[in-house]
Design a protein around this motif. Structure first.
Motif, PDB file in Angstrom:
ATOM      1  N   GLY A 103       0.794  -1.229   0.000  1.00 28.85           N
ATOM      2  CA  GLY A 103       0.000   0.000   0.000  1.00 28.85           C
ATOM      3  C   GLY A 103       0.816   1.263   0.000  1.00 28.85           C
ATOM      4  O   GLY A 103       0.311   2.342   0.331  1.00 28.85           O
ATOM      5  N   THR A 104       2.093   1.165  -0.406  1.00 27.25           N
ATOM      6  CA  THR A 104       2.928   2.360  -0.433  1.00 27.25           C
ATOM      7  C   THR A 104       3.696   2.395  -1.754  1.00 27.25           C
ATOM      8  O   THR A 104       3.236   1.848  -2.761  1.00 27.25           O
ATOM      9  CB  THR A 104       3.841   2.417   0.805  1.00 27.25           C
TER      10      THR A 104
ATOM     11  N   GLY B 255       0.323   6.714   2.005  1.00 25.89           N
ATOM     12  CA  GLY B 255      -1.011   6.204   2.257  1.00 25.89           C
ATOM     13  C   GLY B 255      -1.175   5.678   3.674  1.00 25.89           C
ATOM     14  O   GLY B 255      -0.774   6.321   4.639  1.00 25.89           O
TER      15      GLY B 255
END
Length: 481
Positions: A288-289, A425
C-alpha cells in the motif's frame, strides 16, 4: 522453549498462540505495566519538551496555547495573513480568528505574536539521520551504539532548527524513530525507508574492495547494522523490500543508478535489471505504499519509471525527454540544490570529485527543466557525513532562491513536501494533516521573528530568528516568552 509451551499456563489448549486474543491481551497488560514502571523510575513522558536555552524558563504545561496577533503563512498562500489569533488545543489547531479570542473555561498559555510570523513546521524530504553528522569512515568502522548516539543528537538539533518532519531515505533509523515517538528522545516525525536496497557494486554497496568477491552467505557490516541490503536477483530484492516493510518502512528506497559517495559505481550507470526493479516496486505497492529511487542519469530513471517507481531522488543529469516523461506520468522529483559552493570532502582529481562536479554542473539544468515541464518537485537537503553542513540545513533550503521565489520555496518545504509524505497512504506512521496552518491540522508550528516571505535568510539563523518550535502541540524550543 517454543512460544506455545512457554505461554501454555496463560492460554492453555489453543492452536496458534500468536493469533490468540487472550495472549494478545496479556502482552498489552505486560507492556502497560512495564511502561508504568519506566515512568515511575523517572523516564520522560510521551512528549517531552527539549530543555530551554540557558536563561529561558520553560512555560508551564497548558492544554491550550494561544498565539496572539500573529501573521500566518498557511503553507499554501503567497502572502501572510493579516494579524490574527491562533488557538492550539492538544495537538491540533483549533481556531484561527481575525478577532481576538476570549479566554474560555481553560485559560490558555498566551504567546504574544505582534510582528511575528506563525508558519507550519518545515519538512525535509530527503534526510539520512543516522549518517548526517559523522564522517563516512567513522560510520563504517565505529561501534553501532556510538552511531545511534550521534543520530539522537542530530535528530534533536534538526527539530530545533525548525524541521518537524523528515522523510529518511536510508539508514537503520527505526529505533531512533521509535524512541522519538515514545518520548525517549527529541526529534522530528520520521517517515523511514530503513536500509536502502542496492545491487552488488551499486550505490548502497559500501564494502571495501578486499571484501569482494563476497563469500557465500556473508553479510557486510552495513548490512548487519541495517544500513543497506544487497540484492542481485528479483527474489532477493523482493525479500529485502518486504523485510524493510515488516520493520516499519513507510516507503522503499531502491538504488537505481550510480552515486557520488559510493566507491564502485560511475554516476551514469543503470543499476538493477527491469525485473529486479519491478520486484522492489511491486513489494511496496502490495504493502500500500511506493518505491522511490536514487538515480542521476536518464536511462536509470526511465527504467525505474517503467517499473512503477513513484518518486525520483536527485536526477541532476536528466535530459528534457526524461523530464517530460516524469511530468506525463505524474512522478515526484525530489531534487536537491547541489552546487559547488562549499569545500568538498573528496580530493581534487579523485573519481568521487569528478562525479561530484558532473552532478553539480547538472543542477541548474535540472531545476529549469522541472519548472518548464511542471514536474511535482520536492526539496530535501540530503546531508551526509558533515556536521557543519547539517547545522546549515536552512541554508540548503534558501539556495532555492536561485530558481524560485520565497513563497514558492516555503510552500515546497511545507504543504508540498507534506503531499509527498502522504504518498505513503496507510503506511504513513502519523495521522492528521501536516504542512499547513489550518483549523483541524496538526499543531506542528514555528514562530519566526520577522517575515520569511520577505527575508528567507531568517531560516539560516534559527538560533535567533526561530522563537518557538512546536511539534504535535508540544513546545520544544521557546524564546518567545
Amino acid at each position: 522453549m517454543r512460544a506455545g509451551l512457554k505461554y501454555q499456563h496463560i492460554v492453555p489448549d489453543v492452536g496458534c498462540r500468536c493469533c490468540d486474543r487472550r495472549l494478545g491481551a496479556f502482552s498489552r497488560r505486560a507492556e502497560a505495566a512495564l511502561s508504568r514502571r519506566w515512568v515511575a523510575a523517572g523516564a520522560p513522558g510521551p512528549a517531552p519538551a527539549a530543555p530551554p536555552p540557558a536563561g529561558v524558563e520553560s512555560p508551564a504545561p497548558a492544554e491550550k496555547i494561544l498565539f496572539e496577533q500573529v501573521r500566518v503563512f498557511d503553507g499554501e498562500s503567497d502572502a501572510l495573513s493579516e494579524p490574527c489569533d491562533v488557538l492550539v488545543s492538544g495537538n491540533l489547531i483549533e481556531t484561527i480568528s481575525p478577532e481576538p479570542l476570549a479566554a474560555g473555561e481553560t485559560t490558555p498559555l498566551r504567546v504574544p505574536g505582534r510582528g511575528k510570523t506563525l508558519m507550519p513546521g518545515l519538512i525535509d524530504a530527503h534526510t539520512h539521520l543516522m549518517f548526517a553528522t559523522l564522517p563516512q569512515m567513522a560510520l563504517l568502522t565505529s561501534d553501532i551504539g556510538f552511531v545511534h548516539v550521534a543520530a539522537v543528537k542530530a535528530a534533536q538539533d534538526m527539530l530545533l532548527r525548525g524541521f518537524t518532519s523528515v522523510r529518511d531515505l536510508g539508514g537503520p533509523v527505526f529505533g531512533l524513530k521509535r524512541g522519538i515517538d515514545a518520548g525517549l528522545a527529541t526529534g522530528p516525525r520520521i517517515w523511514p525507508s530503513g536500509a536502502f536496497i542496492s545491487q552488488s557494486g551499486g550505490h548502497g554497496d559500501f564494502r571495501l574492495p578486499n571484501d569482494l568477491p563476497a563469500r557465500p552467505g556473508d553479510y557486510s557490516f552495513s548490512e548487519r547494522a541495517g544500513a543497506s541490503a544487497i540484492a542481485d536477483d528479483p527474489a532477493t530484492v523482493r525479500k529485502r523490500a518486504r523485510e524493510q516493510l515488516a520493520l516499519g518502512a513507510s516507503q522503499i528506497k531502491l538504488m537505481a543508478g550510480g552515486g557520488v559517495a559510493s566507491p564502485f559505481d560511475p554516476l551514469d550507470v543503470t543499476q538493477f535489471t527491469p525485473e529486479e526493479m519491478r520486484a522492489g516496486v511491486e513489494a511496496a505497492e502490495n504493502w500500500g505504499t511506493y518505491a522511490t529511487v536514487h538515480a542521476y542519469a536518464p536511462r536509470a530513471v526511465r527504467q525505474a519509471v517503467e517499473a512503477g517507481a513513484r518518486c525520483v531522488e536527485h536526477g541532476q543529469l536528466l535530459d528534457e525527454a526524461t523530464v517530460a516523461l516524469l511530468a506525463e506520468k505524474d512522478i515526484w522529483w525530489s531534487l536537491q540544490p547541489f552546487l559547488d559552493i562549499a569545500p568538498s570532502p573528496f580530493p581534487e582529481g579523485s573519481a568521487a570529485r569528478r562525479k561530484e562536479l558532473a552532478m553539480f554542473r547538472g543542477t541548474d539544468s535540472a531545476y529549469r527543466l522541472a519548472i518548464k515541464h511542471g514536474v511535482r518537485t520536492a526539496w530535501g537537503a540530503d546531508i551526509l557525513f558533515d556536521p557543519a553542513a547539517a547545522a546549515r540545513q536552512g541554508a540548503h533550503l534558501t539556495r532555492l532562491l536561485r530558481w524560485f521565489s520565497a513563497p514558492q520555496i516555503l510552500k515546497m518545504a511545507t504543504s508540498g513536501n507534506a503531499a509527498l509524505l502522504a504518498l505513503s497512504g496507510l503506511r504513513s506512521p502519523y495521522e492528521g494533516r501536516l504542512g499547513v496552518v489550518k483549523e483541524g491540522a496538526l499543531a506542528d508550528l514555528l514562530l519566526i521573528d520577522g517575515d520569511p516571505l520577505a527575508d528567507l535568510s531568517l531560516l539560516e539563523r534559527p538560533e535567533t530568528s526561530l522563537l518557538m518550535v512546536m511539534k504535535d502541540g508540544s513546545i520544544y524550543k521557546n524564546i518567545a516568552l
